[in-house]
Scaffold this motif. Structure first.
Motif, PDB file in Angstrom:
ATOM      1  N   VAL A  73       5.929   2.659 -12.658  1.00 51.50           N
ATOM      2  CA  VAL A  73       5.469   2.925 -11.294  1.00 51.50           C
ATOM      3  C   VAL A  73       4.576   1.767 -10.857  1.00 51.50           C
ATOM      4  N   THR A  74       4.840   1.256  -9.657  1.00 53.28           N
ATOM      5  CA  THR A  74       4.088   0.130  -9.110  1.00 53.28           C
ATOM      6  C   THR A  74       3.645   0.477  -7.700  1.00 53.28           C
ATOM      7  N   ALA A  75       2.412   0.145  -7.350  1.00 52.81           N
ATOM      8  CA  ALA A  75       1.928   0.353  -5.980  1.00 52.81           C
ATOM      9  C   ALA A  75       2.608  -0.664  -5.065  1.00 52.81           C
ATOM     10  N   THR A  76       3.091  -0.200  -3.923  1.00 54.32           N
ATOM     11  CA  THR A  76       3.692  -1.099  -2.935  1.00 54.32           C
ATOM     12  C   THR A  76       2.584  -1.697  -2.059  1.00 54.32           C
ATOM     13  N   ALA A  77       2.940  -2.684  -1.243  1.00 52.94           N
ATOM     14  CA  ALA A  77       1.974  -3.261  -0.306  1.00 52.94           C
ATOM     15  C   ALA A  77       1.464  -2.168   0.651  1.00 52.94           C
ATOM     16  N   THR A  78       2.355  -1.296   1.078  1.00 59.59           N
ATOM     17  CA  THR A  78       1.964  -0.181   1.954  1.00 59.59           C
ATOM     18  C   THR A  78       0.979   0.731   1.237  1.00 59.59           C
ATOM     19  N   GLY A  79       1.266   1.024  -0.026  1.00 55.72           N
ATOM     20  CA  GLY A  79       0.385   1.882  -0.808  1.00 55.72           C
ATOM     21  C   GLY A  79      -0.967   1.249  -1.060  1.00 55.72           C
ATOM     22  N   ARG A  80      -0.974  -0.047  -1.326  1.00 57.91           N
ATOM     23  CA  ARG A  80      -2.242  -0.750  -1.542  1.00 57.91           C
ATOM     24  C   ARG A  80      -3.088  -0.739  -0.271  1.00 57.91           C
ATOM     25  N   GLY A  81      -2.448  -0.927   0.863  1.00 58.07           N
ATOM     26  CA  GLY A  81      -3.166  -0.890   2.134  1.00 58.07           C
ATOM     27  C   GLY A  81      -3.729   0.490   2.419  1.00 58.07           C
ATOM     28  N   ALA A  82      -2.924   1.523   2.177  1.00 57.56           N
ATOM     29  CA  ALA A  82      -3.372   2.898   2.401  1.00 57.56           C
ATOM     30  C   ALA A  82      -4.532   3.247   1.481  1.00 57.56           C
ATOM     31  N   PHE A  83      -4.446   2.800   0.230  1.00 55.49           N
ATOM     32  CA  PHE A  83      -5.530   3.064  -0.722  1.00 55.49           C
ATOM     33  C   PHE A  83      -6.812   2.358  -0.283  1.00 55.49           C
ATOM     34  N   ALA A  84      -6.705   1.111   0.152  1.00 54.73           N
ATOM     35  CA  ALA A  84      -7.881   0.356   0.602  1.00 54.73           C
ATOM     36  C   ALA A  84      -8.534   1.048   1.803  1.00 54.73           C
ATOM     37  N   ARG A  85      -7.732   1.536   2.742  1.00 55.57           N
ATOM     38  CA  ARG A  85      -8.273   2.252   3.905  1.00 55.57           C
ATOM     39  C   ARG A  85      -8.936   3.554   3.483  1.00 55.57           C
ATOM     40  N   HIS A  86      -8.317   4.252   2.531  1.00 54.88           N
ATOM     41  CA  HIS A  86      -8.873   5.511   2.034  1.00 54.88           C
ATOM     42  C   HIS A  86     -10.237   5.272   1.379  1.00 54.88           C
ATOM     43  N   VAL A  87     -10.317   4.255   0.538  1.00 56.31           N
ATOM     44  CA  VAL A  87     -11.576   3.921  -0.135  1.00 56.31           C
ATOM     45  C   VAL A  87     -12.627   3.506   0.895  1.00 56.31           C
TER      46      VAL A  87
END
Length: 99
Positions: A73-87
């Motif tokens: 399982v790898t985080a996508t660019a979309t997932g990384r962006g969503a995680f950064a916004r969530h944090v």
């Protein structure tokens, strides 16, 4: 005012995303490693990975190593962006900017 991401906010999915975001962008974690890190059961972990994949937050690669199946399982660019916004939203809440 920024909102928390309902997909990421669930505790197990938050653990998954945190673990994946701690890695370099192209690196992933094997299912067994994620299971150990999160303490989840196979079925529960699989269901939450599927939720993240449907949202486009993770990519799932299934392959065989020898005769054994291996899921990475790898985080996508979309997932990384969503995680950064969530944090960032959590940090705003902690700092008292959203109360």
């Amino acid at each position: 005012m920024a909102e928390l991401d309902d997909i990421i906010h669930q505790p197990l999915r938050l653990k998954i995303m945190a673990a994946l975001n701690a890695l370099p962008a192209t690196a992933g974690l094997e299912f067994a490693r994620l299971k150990k890190l999160t303490g989840a059961t196979d079925g529960n972990l699989g269901a939450h990975i599927e939720t993240l994949a449907k949202a486009g937050y993770v990519a799932v690669d299934k392959a065989f190593v020898g005769k054994k199946p291996q899921t990475t399982v790898t985080a996508t660019a979309t997932g990384r962006g969503a995680f950064a916004r969530h944090v960032a939203t959590l940090q705003e809440i902690i700092a008292g900017k959203q109360i």
